[in-house]
Design a protein around this motif. Structure first.
Motif, PDB file in Angstrom:
ATOM      1  N   LEU A  96       9.503   1.625   4.196  1.00 25.16           N
ATOM      2  CA  LEU A  96       8.765   0.414   3.829  1.00 25.16           C
ATOM      3  C   LEU A  96       8.598  -0.396   5.099  1.00 25.16           C
ATOM      4  O   LEU A  96       9.587  -0.724   5.766  1.00 25.16           O
ATOM      5  CB  LEU A  96       9.525  -0.393   2.780  1.00 25.16           C
ATOM      6  N   THR A  97       7.362  -0.715   5.454  1.00 30.81           N
ATOM      7  CA  THR A  97       7.116  -1.405   6.712  1.00 30.81           C
ATOM      8  C   THR A  97       5.892  -2.281   6.599  1.00 30.81           C
ATOM      9  O   THR A  97       5.017  -2.047   5.750  1.00 30.81           O
ATOM     10  CB  THR A  97       6.938  -0.386   7.864  1.00 30.81           C
ATOM     11  N   ASN A  98       5.818  -3.308   7.424  1.00 29.65           N
ATOM     12  CA  ASN A  98       4.622  -4.138   7.505  1.00 29.65           C
ATOM     13  C   ASN A  98       3.550  -3.423   8.324  1.00 29.65           C
ATOM     14  O   ASN A  98       3.786  -2.359   8.902  1.00 29.65           O
ATOM     15  CB  ASN A  98       4.959  -5.499   8.118  1.00 29.65           C
ATOM     16  N   ASP A 141       1.476  -8.214   4.460  1.00 35.66           N
ATOM     17  CA  ASP A 141       1.810  -7.282   3.386  1.00 35.66           C
ATOM     18  C   ASP A 141       2.539  -6.065   3.936  1.00 35.66           C
ATOM     19  O   ASP A 141       2.831  -5.985   5.128  1.00 35.66           O
ATOM     20  CB  ASP A 141       0.520  -6.872   2.653  1.00 35.66           C
ATOM     21  N   ALA A 142       2.817  -5.115   3.038  1.00 32.29           N
ATOM     22  CA  ALA A 142       3.657  -3.967   3.397  1.00 32.29           C
ATOM     23  C   ALA A 142       2.984  -2.662   3.002  1.00 32.29           C
ATOM     24  O   ALA A 142       2.006  -2.633   2.249  1.00 32.29           O
ATOM     25  CB  ALA A 142       5.021  -4.090   2.715  1.00 32.29           C
ATOM     26  N   MET A 143       3.554  -1.580   3.496  1.00 27.10           N
ATOM     27  CA  MET A 143       3.155  -0.240   3.068  1.00 27.10           C
ATOM     28  C   MET A 143       4.406   0.605   2.856  1.00 27.10           C
ATOM     29  O   MET A 143       5.427   0.412   3.534  1.00 27.10           O
ATOM     30  CB  MET A 143       2.202   0.417   4.073  1.00 27.10           C
ATOM     31  N   LEU A 144       4.346   1.494   1.865  1.00 29.44           N
ATOM     32  CA  LEU A 144       5.437   2.415   1.555  1.00 29.44           C
ATOM     33  C   LEU A 144       4.975   3.819   1.881  1.00 29.44           C
ATOM     34  O   LEU A 144       4.016   4.313   1.283  1.00 29.44           O
ATOM     35  CB  LEU A 144       5.839   2.302   0.082  1.00 29.44           C
ATOM     36  N   LEU A 163       0.855  -1.184   0.000  1.00 29.31           N
ATOM     37  CA  LEU A 163       0.000   0.000   0.000  1.00 29.31           C
ATOM     38  C   LEU A 163       0.891   1.234   0.000  1.00 29.31           C
ATOM     39  O   LEU A 163       1.650   1.460   0.948  1.00 29.31           O
ATOM     40  CB  LEU A 163      -0.914   0.003   1.231  1.00 29.31           C
ATOM     41  N   VAL A 164       0.819   2.021  -1.064  1.00 29.11           N
ATOM     42  CA  VAL A 164       1.637   3.229  -1.182  1.00 29.11           C
ATOM     43  C   VAL A 164       0.873   4.387  -0.560  1.00 29.11           C
ATOM     44  O   VAL A 164      -0.258   4.681  -0.949  1.00 29.11           O
ATOM     45  CB  VAL A 164       1.984   3.513  -2.652  1.00 29.11           C
TER      46      VAL A 164
END
Length: 343
Positions: free
Chosen positions: A293-295, A335-338, A29-30
């Protein structure tokens, strides 16, 4: 601030129980700065969001098989040990789970062979001395079990020994993975290099305290657990060269932010090796990284507070609400997010 300011509703079925078959296939998710729209992408799309000359900073810590089982000598009561930190002289600081807390001088007979002697206690941790016929770290490699987080409701499998470890793990000492780094595989690293992105590393040995809940309502009263970090001269020089050339520093995970902020003095990164108990909450201005960038993290956790300090609490909680609606996978194997830094 209250810890409830960082609460959100999370359906249990969104807590990832196992990794995807492909590391970089996780969703990403950006979260841009300000009011720009959220963007649903994949981690393998990361090179398209970075520019030549940007610097990705990874945590190169390596998870040790830190989970052990045994019985109390005498009573036979079952004991579970989670090593928090290896100490000199075949000793360790550990969490010990038992029906009755073992006292100093008691002995735990280990299922894998050998014994652990209880020689003291410091708060919720016990100080243990191991007698296992050789170096403790080497013995753990075959006798210990991978310490999956408590929200993963299954026993570790053979795949976890490889998947709960980053592909660039080097320095042994963590009892939990730097989970944002789990998304990187060799094809993604190659694509980033082809894009002209540079790599750097810090070391932060993630401790068992990372899973301990905040037990006070007032955030200001919380005291962080201590973790060992190493921010080396090579990384400091890369960061300075990147900044001088107009590039951005991208932290891969909250542990990287903790390490670099601990080594920052008056806005300038310096080499540092030692303990950190830094607690980053909204109101703290993070200067060491431009992107993160992190979970997705636990409700009311110190990691969620750090991410909120980086990108703004309201923006982060809105992103979490979007992630829940869109059925993103949460926590370590999720998942991750930026995120772009809050101005």
């Amino acid at each position: 601030m209250k810890k409830s300011d960082f609460s959100f509703d999370l359906p249990r079925e969104l807590i990832a129980q196992a990794p995807l078959a492909e590391r970089s296939a996780s969703r990403m998710l950006v979260v841009p700065r300000g009011g720009a729209s959220l963007d649903d992408r994949y981690v393998r799309d990361l090179p398209g969001f970075l520019d030549p000359g940007d610097l990705l900073v990874f945590n190169d810590t390596r998870v040790i098989p830190a989970r052990l089982f045994g019985r109390k000598r005498g009573s036979g009561g079952r004991v579970e040990i989670l090593i928090e930190r290896l100490l000199p002289g075949e000793e360790a600081r550990a969490q010990v789970g038992a029906s009755k807390t073992p006292k100093s001088g008691s002995v735990i007979e280990l299922d894998a062979g050998g014994v652990a002697e209880v020689i003291g206690r410091d708060g919720s941790f016990h100080h243990l001395r191991f007698h296992v016929g050789g170096p403790l770290e080497s013995w753990l490699a075959t006798a210990g079990r991978m310490p999956l987080p408590p929200y993963i409701q299954r026993e570790p499998g053979s795949d976890d020994a490889e998947r709960y470890q980053t592909v660039f793990a080097r320095a042994s000492g963590a009892v939990a993975a730097p989970t944002a780094g789990l998304h990187f595989d060799q094809p993604l690293l190659d694509a980033l290099r082809d894009r002209g992105v540079d790599f750097g590393h810090v070391t932060l040995h993630v401790g068992a305290g990372t899973f301990q809940p905040m037990r006070v309502d007032d955030v200001r009263e919380h005291r962080m657990h201590s973790e060992w970090i190493d921010v080396g001269t090579a990384l400091v020089q890369k960061v300075r060269r990147t900044r001088a050339a107009g590039g951005r520093v991208v932290a891969v995970g909250t542990t990287v932010v903790r390490a670099m902020e601990s080594a920052t003095v008056e806005g300038e990164l310096h080499p540092f090796a030692g303990e950190t108990s830094i607690f980053i909450v909204p109101g703290y201005r993070i200067t060491s990284a431009d992107l993160l960038l992190t979970n997705f993290h636990l409700p009311e956790s110190t990691l969620l507070m750090l991410v909120s300090a980086f990108a703004g609490r309201e923006r982060v909680l809105a992103a979490y609400a979007h992630a829940v609606r869109e059925r993103y996978r949460f926590f370590s194997y999720g998942d991750a997010m930026l995120l772009t830094a809050h101005p």
